[in-house]
Design an enzyme around this catalytic site. Sequence first.
Site, PDB file in Angstrom:
ATOM      1  N   ARG A 164      12.180  -0.818  10.286  1.00  0.00           N
ATOM      2  CA  ARG A 164      10.587  -0.951  11.450  1.00  0.00           C
ATOM      3  C   ARG A 164       9.952  -1.593  12.666  1.00  0.00           C
ATOM      4  O   ARG A 164      10.888  -2.997  12.651  1.00  0.00           O
ATOM      5  CB  ARG A 164       9.305  -0.607  10.724  1.00  0.00           C
ATOM      6  CG  ARG A 164       9.033   0.356  10.580  1.00  0.00           C
ATOM      7  CD  ARG A 164       8.003   0.337   9.423  1.00  0.00           C
ATOM      8  NE  ARG A 164       6.292  -0.226  10.375  1.00  0.00           N
ATOM      9  CZ  ARG A 164       5.188  -0.286   9.529  1.00  0.00           C
ATOM     10  NH1 ARG A 164       4.932   0.470   7.854  1.00  0.00           N
ATOM     11  NH2 ARG A 164       4.244  -0.590   9.949  1.00  0.00           N
ATOM     12  N   LYS A 208       1.254  -1.342  -0.219  1.00  0.00           N
ATOM     13  CA  LYS A 208      -0.349  -0.036   0.099  1.00  0.00           C
ATOM     14  C   LYS A 208       0.899   1.062  -0.131  1.00  0.00           C
ATOM     15  O   LYS A 208       0.437   1.884  -0.646  1.00  0.00           O
ATOM     16  CB  LYS A 208      -1.132  -0.070   1.343  1.00  0.00           C
ATOM     17  CG  LYS A 208      -2.120  -1.114   1.619  1.00  0.00           C
ATOM     18  CD  LYS A 208      -2.792  -1.204   2.451  1.00  0.00           C
ATOM     19  CE  LYS A 208      -2.194  -1.139   3.919  1.00  0.00           C
ATOM     20  NZ  LYS A 208      -1.641  -3.060   4.383  1.00  0.00           N
ATOM     21  N   ARG A 265      -9.775  -0.138   8.761  1.00  0.00           N
ATOM     22  CA  ARG A 265      -8.830  -0.642   9.323  1.00  0.00           C
ATOM     23  C   ARG A 265     -10.158  -2.000  10.061  1.00  0.00           C
ATOM     24  O   ARG A 265      -9.981  -3.042  10.489  1.00  0.00           O
ATOM     25  CB  ARG A 265      -7.738  -0.587   9.629  1.00  0.00           C
ATOM     26  CG  ARG A 265      -6.229  -1.722   9.851  1.00  0.00           C
ATOM     27  CD  ARG A 265      -5.308  -1.211  10.298  1.00  0.00           C
ATOM     28  NE  ARG A 265      -3.982  -1.889  10.280  1.00  0.00           N
ATOM     29  CZ  ARG A 265      -3.418  -1.222   9.468  1.00  0.00           C
ATOM     30  NH1 ARG A 265      -3.325  -0.128   8.764  1.00  0.00           N
ATOM     31  NH2 ARG A 265      -2.044  -1.761   9.154  1.00  0.00           N
ATOM     32  N   ARG A 313      11.885  -4.925   4.293  1.00  0.00           N
ATOM     33  CA  ARG A 313      11.311  -3.512   4.397  1.00  0.00           C
ATOM     34  C   ARG A 313      12.752  -2.728   5.071  1.00  0.00           C
ATOM     35  O   ARG A 313      13.433  -2.594   5.911  1.00  0.00           O
ATOM     36  CB  ARG A 313      10.215  -3.670   4.701  1.00  0.00           C
ATOM     37  CG  ARG A 313       9.462  -1.833   4.867  1.00  0.00           C
ATOM     38  CD  ARG A 313       8.354  -2.119   4.611  1.00  0.00           C
ATOM     39  NE  ARG A 313       7.714  -2.361   6.554  1.00  0.00           N
ATOM     40  CZ  ARG A 313       6.045  -2.345   6.684  1.00  0.00           C
ATOM     41  NH1 ARG A 313       5.923  -1.954   5.499  1.00  0.00           N
ATOM     42  NH2 ARG A 313       6.244  -2.869   7.370  1.00  0.00           N
ATOM     43  N   ARG A 322       0.200  -9.168  13.257  1.00  0.00           N
ATOM     44  CA  ARG A 322      -0.265  -8.326  12.478  1.00  0.00           C
ATOM     45  C   ARG A 322      -0.810  -9.008  11.407  1.00  0.00           C
ATOM     46  O   ARG A 322      -2.370  -8.863  11.026  1.00  0.00           O
ATOM     47  CB  ARG A 322       0.795  -7.308  12.245  1.00  0.00           C
ATOM     48  CG  ARG A 322       1.358  -6.879  13.319  1.00  0.00           C
ATOM     49  CD  ARG A 322       2.164  -5.561  12.950  1.00  0.00           C
ATOM     50  NE  ARG A 322       1.860  -5.014  11.458  1.00  0.00           N
ATOM     51  CZ  ARG A 322       3.250  -4.702  10.941  1.00  0.00           C
ATOM     52  NH1 ARG A 322       3.982  -5.463  10.981  1.00  0.00           N
ATOM     53  NH2 ARG A 322       3.220  -3.626   9.764  1.00  0.00           N
TER      54      ARG A 322
HETATM   55  P1  AP5 Z   1       4.775  -1.414   1.960  1.00  0.00           P
HETATM   56  O1  AP5 Z   1       4.477  -0.118   0.507  1.00  0.00           O
HETATM   57  O2  AP5 Z   1       5.936  -0.814   2.721  1.00  0.00           O
HETATM   58  O3  AP5 Z   1       3.057  -2.214   2.849  1.00  0.00           O
HETATM   59  P2  AP5 Z   1       2.262  -1.470   3.257  1.00  0.00           P
HETATM   60  O4  AP5 Z   1       1.011  -2.394   2.690  1.00  0.00           O
HETATM   61  O5  AP5 Z   1       2.658  -0.010   3.314  1.00  0.00           O
HETATM   62  O6  AP5 Z   1       2.811  -2.276   4.773  1.00  0.00           O
HETATM   63  P3  AP5 Z   1       2.455  -1.505   5.964  1.00  0.00           P
HETATM   64  O7  AP5 Z   1       3.259  -2.201   7.283  1.00  0.00           O
HETATM   65  O8  AP5 Z   1       3.102   0.545   5.819  1.00  0.00           O
HETATM   66  O9  AP5 Z   1       1.206  -1.816   6.199  1.00  0.00           O
HETATM   67  P4  AP5 Z   1       0.425  -1.967   8.130  1.00  0.00           P
HETATM   68  O10 AP5 Z   1      -0.847  -1.664   7.501  1.00  0.00           O
HETATM   69  O11 AP5 Z   1       0.845  -2.561   8.610  1.00  0.00           O
HETATM   70  O12 AP5 Z   1       1.190  -0.688   8.312  1.00  0.00           O
HETATM   71  P5  AP5 Z   1       0.729   0.865   9.122  1.00  0.00           P
HETATM   72  O13 AP5 Z   1       1.826   1.562   8.857  1.00  0.00           O
HETATM   73  O14 AP5 Z   1      -0.060   1.001   8.480  1.00  0.00           O
HETATM   74  O15 AP5 Z   1       5.830  -2.775   0.930  1.00  0.00           O
HETATM   75  C1  AP5 Z   1       6.579  -4.230   2.030  1.00  0.00           C
HETATM   76  C2  AP5 Z   1       7.362  -4.314   1.388  1.00  0.00           C
HETATM   77  O16 AP5 Z   1       7.760  -5.158   0.308  1.00  0.00           O
HETATM   78  C3  AP5 Z   1       8.245  -2.791   1.019  1.00  0.00           C
HETATM   79  O17 AP5 Z   1       9.874  -3.759   2.047  1.00  0.00           O
HETATM   80  C4  AP5 Z   1       8.455  -3.010  -0.431  1.00  0.00           C
HETATM   81  O18 AP5 Z   1       9.754  -2.591  -1.121  1.00  0.00           O
HETATM   82  C5  AP5 Z   1       8.195  -3.984  -0.557  1.00  0.00           C
HETATM   83  N1  AP5 Z   1       7.020  -4.437  -1.901  1.00  0.00           N
HETATM   84  C6  AP5 Z   1       5.820  -3.386  -1.840  1.00  0.00           C
HETATM   85  N2  AP5 Z   1       5.880  -4.075  -3.170  1.00  0.00           N
HETATM   86  C7  AP5 Z   1       5.974  -4.825  -3.572  1.00  0.00           C
HETATM   87  C8  AP5 Z   1       6.053  -5.645  -5.241  1.00  0.00           C
HETATM   88  N3  AP5 Z   1       4.964  -5.250  -6.091  1.00  0.00           N
HETATM   89  N4  AP5 Z   1       6.986  -6.546  -5.140  1.00  0.00           N
HETATM   90  C9  AP5 Z   1       8.400  -7.015  -4.350  1.00  0.00           C
HETATM   91  N5  AP5 Z   1       8.205  -6.617  -3.321  1.00  0.00           N
HETATM   92  C10 AP5 Z   1       7.552  -5.577  -3.092  1.00  0.00           C
HETATM   93  O19 AP5 Z   1       0.373   0.296  10.677  1.00  0.00           O
HETATM   94  C11 AP5 Z   1       1.120   0.346  11.638  1.00  0.00           C
HETATM   95  C12 AP5 Z   1       0.889  -0.248  13.102  1.00  0.00           C
HETATM   96  O20 AP5 Z   1       0.073   1.332  13.050  1.00  0.00           O
HETATM   97  C13 AP5 Z   1      -0.495  -1.541  12.998  1.00  0.00           C
HETATM   98  O21 AP5 Z   1      -0.138  -2.064  13.667  1.00  0.00           O
HETATM   99  C14 AP5 Z   1      -1.367  -0.793  14.413  1.00  0.00           C
HETATM  100  O22 AP5 Z   1      -0.720  -0.688  15.486  1.00  0.00           O
HETATM  101  C15 AP5 Z   1      -1.670   0.956  13.793  1.00  0.00           C
HETATM  102  N6  AP5 Z   1      -2.433   1.729  12.872  1.00  0.00           N
HETATM  103  C16 AP5 Z   1      -2.616   2.209  11.648  1.00  0.00           C
HETATM  104  N7  AP5 Z   1      -3.575   2.088  11.020  1.00  0.00           N
HETATM  105  C17 AP5 Z   1      -4.677   1.709  12.107  1.00  0.00           C
HETATM  106  C18 AP5 Z   1      -5.907   1.430  11.761  1.00  0.00           C
HETATM  107  N8  AP5 Z   1      -6.881   2.326  10.704  1.00  0.00           N
HETATM  108  N9  AP5 Z   1      -6.779   1.200  12.999  1.00  0.00           N
HETATM  109  C19 AP5 Z   1      -6.043   0.926  14.024  1.00  0.00           C
HETATM  110  N10 AP5 Z   1      -4.935   0.626  14.309  1.00  0.00           N
HETATM  111  C20 AP5 Z   1      -3.234   0.959  13.177  1.00  0.00           C
END
Ligand code: AP5
Length: 214
Positions: free
Chosen positions: A156, A13, A88, A123, A167
Amino acid sequence: MRIILLGAPGAGKGTQAQFLMAKFGIPQISTGDMLRAAIKAGTELGIKAKAVMDAGQLVSDELIIGLVKERISEDDCKQGFLLDGFPRTIPQADAMKENGVSVDSVIEFDVPDEVIVERMAGRRVHASSGRVYHTTYNPPKVEGKDDETGEDLSIRPDDEEATVRKRLAIYHDQTKPLVNYYKGEADAKQCSYLTIDGTQPVEQVSALIAETLG
Ligand code: AP5
């Protein structure tokens, strides 16, 4: 243009958000990045969120809804925005509706859990901009450094395998129901819904999204 990026942690994402921001000139609203910024700044929200995030759990709906409501009322969101990591849970999606916030497109990234675990191990992030890299699949030009600023990249704290698996379990339990929720909205012509095979290379995923959104 209001877009929701939906998918498991590590589905890509944040990576595609960088592409979409540049293409459509709309801001990325990443609740994860906002929470990490609050932790870094030591705010009350950050203190509350840190332990929850490190454990791979979700922050409470109440805190997150308040955060997003405030952010989307800002001027730069008037032409649209990209929601990355929100909603989410069903209550978060319902809160958006209750507040009259409609969406144009929902893009779901479909990636199997085992691929995600491998991705998270490689990552690397540039925390202040939200730019995301992978040591193998999406490497920076200079190892360990951000392409734009040359600053150090970091790992991270919640990317450790045991936390990633937690997660993922939470994703299947609490976030995956949003797939049917938004497919229902699309059937009712409230938005468009696109499922993308997120295991394809980054550029191919970007090309598919661009082709669909026009
Ligand atoms: P990346 O693009 O970083 O993936 P992502 O989907 O953005 O992953 P996140 O970990 O950021 O998602 P998340 O939803 O768990 O974390 P968030 O920060 O929102 O890609 C991942 C890796 O793969 C990278 O190394 C990239 O280079 C590689 N890649 C990408 N595309 C690729 C491809 N096509 N092929 C190969 N490699 C590829 O949330 C963190 C925490 O915050 C949560 O756990 C929770 O505690 C809290 N939180 C956030 N939002 C909420 C909410 N709405 N409600 C409650 N808690 C929340």
